[in-house]
Scaffold this active site. Sequence first.
Site: not given
Length: 383
Positions: A48, A51, A167, A195, A198, A223
């Site tokens: 939290a 960024m 990740n 993704d 994008r 991912h």
Amino acid sequence: QVQVPAAQTQDPKGKPDCYGVFCLTYDLKAEEETKSWKKLINIAVSGAAGMISNHLLFKLASGEVFGPDQPIALKLLGSERSIQALEGVAMELEDSLFPLLREVVISIDPYEVFQDAEWALLIGAKPRGPGVERAALLDINGQIFAEQGKALNAVASRNAKVIVVGNPCNTNALICLKNAPNIPAKNFHALTRLDENRAKCQLALKAGVFYDKVSNMTIWGNHSTTQVPDFLNARIDGLPVKEVIKDNKWLEEEFTEKVQKRGGVLIQKWGRSSAASTSVSIVDAIRSLITPTPEGDWFSSGVYTNGNPYGIAEDIVFSMPCRSKGDGDYELVNDVIFDDYLRQKLAKTEAELLAEKKCVAHLTGEGIAVCDLPGDTMLPGEM
Ligand SMILES: NC(=O)c1ccc[n+]([C@@H]2O[C@H](COP(=O)([O-])OP(=O)(O)OC[C@H]3O[C@@H](n4cnc5c(N)ncnc54)[C@H](O)[C@@H]3O)[C@@H](O)[C@H]2O)c1
């Protein structure tokens, strides 16, 4: 017109977990009289102080995500290193005077933060530093998600929806759900919505149309840079992409690579990884589950493979096309087509996820880990 109930002072000692102004309770009687607000929901966010959260929390608190009549409690999980920063985040939330934000808790204990959580947005993870192998990252971050899975299992709502962002998010989501057997595996998602967004943007650019004309965009698989942005099933203005963009070479090579590597290019420009657009995509992912999917369209999410109609290996978290009735649940889409190119790409990303799964067997309760990754592929946010 939403009425804001009056605040009432309460002994802060009675609510030891709350932060600052959020220890004051609202006058529930006044709220009942308005009948205009829904029952408070608990949203847990890990990482939290990071960024992405710095954008996301303010969207959540403003009502942009769950609606202007939905009060929320934010339960913020940080790491030991980030606890000071976490307090700074809570102070900024205080100063924003969001009427819908009823409770804020900050903690480094997942058992405290996940208590009765209806949504868990798991963003916190260690970034991959220079020289760190993907296998090592899988282990380091996997430990975090094993622990958080156990905590969710113990204290979260039995129907909690979990979106894993940290990740490598697919395998982290798999670890998490394996450690949380009391919560349906179907409730766990790995974020591939950025993704998807994008990919839509790149198709719109090439076709010379605004991006709201692009629909049915699937990101398949992991991912990572093996992800497959599916231009065979996507549509532009209702037409198959291939009928609008008659440049197969561009679609197979440039488009696919652009989407796979967009995050890395962004780091070169910005000097840091995407945070604002990631937070937007988390909002999109949540909204896709709580609002009905527009007729004929779908969205991508990394979900648990358990009886999927595409012939993809079972028991992994694989991004696939989903539709929702808006009840928090989803169904996989049946009407998609495959060709040799797509099948071949799917096999590659599937092989990577199966190999990642073997690397984390010690964290999913499936024996001894054997880590032999097909190649050290990048995350989309790496160079
Ligand atoms: N899935 C996606 O599309 C996508 C997109 C962008 C970034 N990401 C990933 O999201 C993650 C967060 O990105 P960011 O830019 O916000 O990073 P960041 O480094 O700014 O923030 C991460 C925060 O998590 C905290 N943290 C670390 N371990 C924790 C733990 N065990 N419990 C709670 N908090 C913990 C850190 O202290 C830090 O404050 C990274 O793993 C990044 O690779 C995913």
